[in-house]
Design a protein around this motif. Structure first.
Motif, PDB file in Angstrom:
ATOM      1  N   ALA A  58      -0.441  18.036  -1.957  1.00 49.02           N
ATOM      2  CA  ALA A  58      -1.571  17.434  -2.680  1.00 49.02           C
ATOM      3  C   ALA A  58      -1.418  15.912  -2.700  1.00 49.02           C
ATOM      4  O   ALA A  58      -2.414  15.173  -2.614  1.00 49.02           O
ATOM      5  N   VAL A  59      -0.184  15.438  -2.789  1.00 51.32           N
ATOM      6  CA  VAL A  59       0.058  13.987  -2.785  1.00 51.32           C
ATOM      7  C   VAL A  59      -0.313  13.438  -1.403  1.00 51.32           C
ATOM      8  O   VAL A  59      -1.018  12.417  -1.289  1.00 51.32           O
ATOM      9  N   GLU A  60       0.119  14.125  -0.354  1.00 49.55           N
ATOM     10  CA  GLU A  60      -0.197  13.673   1.018  1.00 49.55           C
ATOM     11  C   GLU A  60      -1.704  13.598   1.211  1.00 49.55           C
ATOM     12  O   GLU A  60      -2.234  12.646   1.784  1.00 49.55           O
ATOM     13  N   LYS A  61      -2.397  14.621   0.682  1.00 51.11           N
ATOM     14  CA  LYS A  61      -3.854  14.684   0.842  1.00 51.11           C
ATOM     15  C   LYS A  61      -4.524  13.521   0.096  1.00 51.11           C
ATOM     16  O   LYS A  61      -5.400  12.834   0.643  1.00 51.11           O
ATOM     17  N   GLU A  62      -4.075  13.306  -1.133  1.00 52.52           N
ATOM     18  CA  GLU A  62      -4.685  12.249  -1.955  1.00 52.52           C
ATOM     19  C   GLU A  62      -4.552  10.869  -1.292  1.00 52.52           C
ATOM     20  O   GLU A  62      -5.449  10.039  -1.389  1.00 52.52           O
ATOM     21  N   PHE A  63      -3.436  10.651  -0.584  1.00 52.77           N
ATOM     22  CA  PHE A  63      -3.210   9.321   0.001  1.00 52.77           C
ATOM     23  C   PHE A  63      -3.412   9.298   1.520  1.00 52.77           C
ATOM     24  O   PHE A  63      -3.001   8.351   2.186  1.00 52.77           O
ATOM     25  N   ALA A  64      -4.095  10.345   2.035  1.00 52.32           N
ATOM     26  CA  ALA A  64      -4.262  10.463   3.497  1.00 52.32           C
ATOM     27  C   ALA A  64      -4.991   9.252   4.087  1.00 52.32           C
ATOM     28  O   ALA A  64      -4.693   8.831   5.210  1.00 52.32           O
ATOM     29  N   ASP A  65      -5.936   8.672   3.334  1.00 53.21           N
ATOM     30  CA  ASP A  65      -6.712   7.554   3.886  1.00 53.21           C
ATOM     31  C   ASP A  65      -6.208   6.192   3.424  1.00 53.21           C
ATOM     32  O   ASP A  65      -6.886   5.176   3.624  1.00 53.21           O
ATOM     33  N   ALA A  66      -5.037   6.169   2.806  1.00 51.65           N
ATOM     34  CA  ALA A  66      -4.523   4.879   2.310  1.00 51.65           C
ATOM     35  C   ALA A  66      -4.306   3.931   3.493  1.00 51.65           C
ATOM     36  O   ALA A  66      -3.823   4.354   4.547  1.00 51.65           O
ATOM     37  N   PRO A  67      -4.656   2.656   3.326  1.00 54.29           N
ATOM     38  CA  PRO A  67      -4.558   1.714   4.436  1.00 54.29           C
ATOM     39  C   PRO A  67      -3.116   1.332   4.792  1.00 54.29           C
ATOM     40  O   PRO A  67      -2.859   0.787   5.861  1.00 54.29           O
ATOM     41  N   GLY A  68      -2.177   1.582   3.908  1.00 56.33           N
ATOM     42  CA  GLY A  68      -0.773   1.223   4.175  1.00 56.33           C
ATOM     43  C   GLY A  68       0.074   1.718   3.025  1.00 56.33           C
ATOM     44  O   GLY A  68      -0.405   2.473   2.177  1.00 56.33           O
ATOM     45  N   TYR A  69       1.330   1.259   2.998  1.00 52.12           N
ATOM     46  CA  TYR A  69       2.252   1.785   1.995  1.00 52.12           C
ATOM     47  C   TYR A  69       2.186   1.062   0.641  1.00 52.12           C
ATOM     48  O   TYR A  69       2.593   1.611  -0.375  1.00 52.12           O
ATOM     49  N   ALA A  70       1.714  -0.181   0.638  1.00 51.54           N
ATOM     50  CA  ALA A  70       1.829  -0.989  -0.588  1.00 51.54           C
ATOM     51  C   ALA A  70       1.168  -0.315  -1.792  1.00 51.54           C
ATOM     52  O   ALA A  70       1.772  -0.200  -2.862  1.00 51.54           O
ATOM     53  N   GLY A  71      -0.068   0.141  -1.598  1.00 50.28           N
ATOM     54  CA  GLY A  71      -0.810   0.775  -2.705  1.00 50.28           C
ATOM     55  C   GLY A  71      -0.124   2.048  -3.161  1.00 50.28           C
ATOM     56  O   GLY A  71      -0.053   2.341  -4.361  1.00 50.28           O
ATOM     57  N   PHE A  72       0.408   2.806  -2.198  1.00 48.43           N
ATOM     58  CA  PHE A  72       1.087   4.061  -2.541  1.00 48.43           C
ATOM     59  C   PHE A  72       2.342   3.777  -3.371  1.00 48.43           C
ATOM     60  O   PHE A  72       2.586   4.404  -4.394  1.00 48.43           O
ATOM     61  N   LYS A  73       3.111   2.784  -2.940  1.00 46.27           N
ATOM     62  CA  LYS A  73       4.344   2.455  -3.663  1.00 46.27           C
ATOM     63  C   LYS A  73       4.012   2.046  -5.110  1.00 46.27           C
ATOM     64  O   LYS A  73       4.685   2.438  -6.056  1.00 46.27           O
ATOM     65  N   GLU A  74       2.929   1.287  -5.246  1.00 45.39           N
ATOM     66  CA  GLU A  74       2.515   0.870  -6.594  1.00 45.39           C
ATOM     67  C   GLU A  74       2.128   2.078  -7.433  1.00 45.39           C
ATOM     68  O   GLU A  74       2.494   2.186  -8.607  1.00 45.39           O
ATOM     69  N   ALA A  75       1.382   3.014  -6.811  1.00 46.27           N
ATOM     70  CA  ALA A  75       0.936   4.208  -7.537  1.00 46.27           C
ATOM     71  C   ALA A  75       2.132   5.064  -7.961  1.00 46.27           C
ATOM     72  O   ALA A  75       2.149   5.621  -9.063  1.00 46.27           O
ATOM     73  N   VAL A  76       3.147   5.150  -7.103  1.00 46.39           N
ATOM     74  CA  VAL A  76       4.329   5.955  -7.471  1.00 46.39           C
ATOM     75  C   VAL A  76       5.049   5.289  -8.652  1.00 46.39           C
ATOM     76  O   VAL A  76       5.437   5.954  -9.618  1.00 46.39           O
ATOM     77  N   GLY A  77       5.191   3.980  -8.597  1.00 41.43           N
ATOM     78  CA  GLY A  77       5.843   3.245  -9.691  1.00 41.43           C
ATOM     79  C   GLY A  77       5.109   3.479 -11.006  1.00 41.43           C
ATOM     80  O   GLY A  77       5.733   3.727 -12.048  1.00 41.43           O
ATOM     81  N   GLU A  78       3.792   3.433 -10.938  1.00 44.86           N
ATOM     82  CA  GLU A  78       2.958   3.646 -12.131  1.00 44.86           C
ATOM     83  C   GLU A  78       3.177   5.064 -12.673  1.00 44.86           C
ATOM     84  O   GLU A  78       3.364   5.267 -13.876  1.00 44.86           O
ATOM     85  N   ALA A  79       3.174   6.044 -11.758  1.00 44.76           N
ATOM     86  CA  ALA A  79       3.315   7.453 -12.173  1.00 44.76           C
ATOM     87  C   ALA A  79       4.698   7.697 -12.787  1.00 44.76           C
ATOM     88  O   ALA A  79       4.818   8.391 -13.801  1.00 44.76           O
ATOM     89  N   VAL A  80       5.736   7.099 -12.201  1.00 40.80           N
ATOM     90  CA  VAL A  80       7.090   7.321 -12.729  1.00 40.80           C
ATOM     91  C   VAL A  80       7.251   6.633 -14.089  1.00 40.80           C
ATOM     92  O   VAL A  80       7.833   7.200 -15.019  1.00 40.80           O
ATOM     93  N   ALA A  81       6.686   5.431 -14.213  1.00 44.97           N
ATOM     94  CA  ALA A  81       6.768   4.728 -15.504  1.00 44.97           C
ATOM     95  C   ALA A  81       6.100   5.586 -16.592  1.00 44.97           C
ATOM     96  O   ALA A  81       6.643   5.738 -17.695  1.00 44.97           O
ATOM     97  N   ALA A  82       4.949   6.193 -16.271  1.00 50.92           N
ATOM     98  CA  ALA A  82       4.244   7.034 -17.251  1.00 50.92           C
ATOM     99  C   ALA A  82       5.020   8.327 -17.523  1.00 50.92           C
ATOM    100  O   ALA A  82       5.086   8.794 -18.662  1.00 50.92           O
ATOM    101  N   PHE A  83       5.648   8.872 -16.480  1.00 51.25           N
ATOM    102  CA  PHE A  83       6.406  10.122 -16.592  1.00 51.25           C
ATOM    103  C   PHE A  83       7.624   9.938 -17.518  1.00 51.25           C
ATOM    104  O   PHE A  83       7.948  10.805 -18.327  1.00 51.25           O
ATOM    105  N   LEU A  84       8.272   8.775 -17.406  1.00 52.57           N
ATOM    106  CA  LEU A  84       9.497   8.556 -18.178  1.00 52.57           C
ATOM    107  C   LEU A  84       9.251   7.927 -19.557  1.00 52.57           C
ATOM    108  O   LEU A  84      10.131   7.980 -20.422  1.00 52.57           O
ATOM    109  N   ALA A  85       8.049   7.372 -19.770  1.00 51.70           N
ATOM    110  CA  ALA A  85       7.787   6.648 -21.029  1.00 51.70           C
ATOM    111  C   ALA A  85       8.050   7.505 -22.275  1.00 51.70           C
ATOM    112  O   ALA A  85       8.723   7.036 -23.206  1.00 51.70           O
ATOM    113  N   PRO A  86       7.573   8.753 -22.336  1.00 52.78           N
ATOM    114  CA  PRO A  86       7.822   9.538 -23.561  1.00 52.78           C
ATOM    115  C   PRO A  86       9.314   9.780 -23.804  1.00 52.78           C
ATOM    116  O   PRO A  86       9.757   9.819 -24.954  1.00 52.78           O
ATOM    117  N   VAL A  87      10.094   9.891 -22.737  1.00 50.92           N
ATOM    118  CA  VAL A  87      11.534  10.124 -22.895  1.00 50.92           C
ATOM    119  C   VAL A  87      12.163   8.872 -23.506  1.00 50.92           C
ATOM    120  O   VAL A  87      12.987   8.938 -24.423  1.00 50.92           O
TER     121      VAL A  87
END
Ligand code: AQP
Length: 327
Positions: free
Chosen positions: A253-282
Motif C-alpha cells: 500500500a505504501v508503494e502504491k501511494e508513492f508510485a507517482d512520486a517525482p523522487g525520493y525527497a518528498g517520500f523521505k519527508e513523509a516517512v519522517g512525519e509519520a514516524v514522528a507522529a507514531f512515536l509522539a504518544p510514547v
C-alpha cells in the motif's frame, strides 16, 4: 500460549528495538500469557557504569510502559530480581557445547568491538536460554538478529529433555513479517543498533520530532526514483518498511501511494512525519512515567514476585531431573 522476551537496559532504545521487539511485546498481551524482562545481567557482559545501569533500567521500564505494556495484563520485571535465571543458566551450561557458543555471530561481532572480552559475553546465549526456558515459553518475540540465539536455546531444551526427561517447553521465535531488521538510515547495509551504528542513522524512540524529521530527510538512498522494495534498493526498502509500520499499512500500500512520486525527497519527508507522529504518544507518556521512580520500582518488584513463582517450579524440576540436591 506463554510469550517471553527480554530487552537490555543499555543505551537509548531505537526504532529497530521498537519495531522489531517492543511493538510485538504490546501485541503479545492480547495473544497470550506475556512475560517481559529487562535483562540487566546481560548488560554487564560489556563495559558499563554501575550508576548509569540503574538509570537506564528505569528508562527502559518507562519506555516499555509508555509503549503500552500494562502490568495488569503482563508480567514486567528485572532479570536480576529473579535468581532462578542464574541458577538455571549453570544447569544448562552442562548441556551446551563450547563449539555452539563459538559459532554465535553476535559474540563474534560484539567481541570484535571490545577491548576486554568477558567470559560473560561468550556465555550470554546460555543465560538467555535460561531466561526463556524458566517460563516454559512457547514463543519469543524478537528481531531477526536474535534468530540464531533462539535456535540455540531450542537445541539446549531438546537436548536437556532427551537426556534428563521432559522438562522444558521448546520455544519458537516470532519475528515480525515487516520490520524484522530495521537498517541504519545512513548505512542501510547495517542494522540500526545501540552499538556500531551511526548517530544520524539511528532514530531513538524518545527523540524530538524535529530531530526525527531531520534524520529521515538525510537518509541515504540510491540514485534512482522508484519507491519499491528491491534487493538493490536497501535504503528505500528500509524506508518503505518503516513507513508501513508507522502508518499501519501493508508495504504494498505504501508503494502504491508513492508510485507517482517525482523522487525520493518528498517520500523521505513523509516517512519522517509519520514516524514522528507514531512515536509522539510514547514520548509523551514516557515524560509522565519516568520521574516516578518509586512507582516504576514497585511495578518491577510486583512483576518479579509473579515471575519467581513460575520460574522456581521449573528450576526445581530441572535440578531434580539432574540429580542436584536432596532426593
Ligand atoms: N535493527 C533492528 N531491527 C529490528 N529489531 C531489532 N532489535 C535490535 N535491533 C533491531 C531487537 O530489539 C530487541 C531488544 O534488543 P536489546 O536491546 O536487548 O539488544 P540488542 O539485540 O543487542 O539490540 P541493539 O539495540 O541493536 O544493541 P546492540 O548494538 O548491542 O546489538 C531484540 O529482540 C532485537 O532482536
Amino acid at each position: 500460549m506463554r510469550i517471553f522476551s527480554g530487552i537490555q537496559p543499555t543505551g537509548r532504545k531505537h526504532l529497530g528495538n521498537f519495531i522489531g521487539a517492543i511493538r510485538q511485546y504490546v501485541e503479545g498481551q492480547d495473544r497470550g500469557d506475556a512475560i517481559y524482562c529487562i535483562v540487566d545481567l546481560h548488560a554487564i557482559t560489556v563495559a558499563y557504569d554501575p550508576a548509569d545501569l540503574r538509570e537506564r533500567l528505569y528508562d527502559t521500564a518507562a519506555v516499555l510502559l509508555a509503549a503500552g505494556l500494562d502490568p495488569d495484563r503482563c508480567i514486567l520485571f528485572r532479570q536480576s530480581d529473579v535468581r532462578e535465571h542464574t541458577d538455571l543458566c549453570w544447569l544448562l551450561a552442562g548441556v551446551t557445547a563450547y563449539g555452539e557458543l563459538r559459532r554465535m555471530t553476535q559474540f563474534k561481532e560484539k567481541s570484535a568491538q571490545q577491548d576486554f572480552v568477558s567470559a560473560g559475553l561468550f556465555f550470554y546465549p546460555v543465560l538467555q536460554a535460561a531466561d526463556v526456558l524458566a517460563y516454559q515459553t512457547n514463543e519469543v518475540p524478537v528481531g531477526e538478529d536474535q534468530k540464531q540465539h533462539i535456535e540455540l536455546m531450542r537445541d539446549i531444551a531438546t537436548r536437556f529433555n532427551a537426556r534428563f526427561g521432559e522438562t522444558f517447553a521448546v520455544p519458537g521465535h516470532r519475528i515480525p513479517e515487516v520490520g524484522a531488521r530495521i537498517m541504519d538510515l545512513q548505512s542501510p547495509d547495517k542494522k540500526m543498533s545501540t552499538t556500531g551504528a551511526t548517530d544520524l542513522g539511528t532514530v531513538y524512540v524518545l527523540e524530538e520530532p524535529e530531530a526525527i524529521r531531520r534524520k529521515f530527510k538525510s537518509a541515504v538512498t540510491d540514485s534512482g526514483k522508484e519507491i519499491v522494495r528491491r534487493p538493490d534498493k536497501a535504503g528505500i526498502t528500509n524506508l518503505i518498511e518503516i513507513m508501513s509500520v508507522a502508518r499501519g499499512l501493508a508495504p504494498e500500500a505504501v508503494e502504491k501511494e508513492f508510485a507517482d512520486a517525482p523522487g525520493y525527497a518528498g517520500f523521505k519527508e513523509a516517512v519522517g512525519e509519520a514516524v514522528a507522529a507514531f512515536l509522539a504518544p510514547v514520548r509523551e507518556r514516557y515524560a509522565e512515567l519516568r520521574p516516578n521512580t518509586p512507582r516504576l520500582e514497585e511495578t518491577l518488584a510486583r512483576g518479579a514476585e509473579k515471575a519467581r513463582d513460575i520460574a522456581s517450579g521449573t528450576v526445581a524440576l530441572a535440578r531434580s531431573r539432574m540429580g542436584i540436591g536432596p532426593a
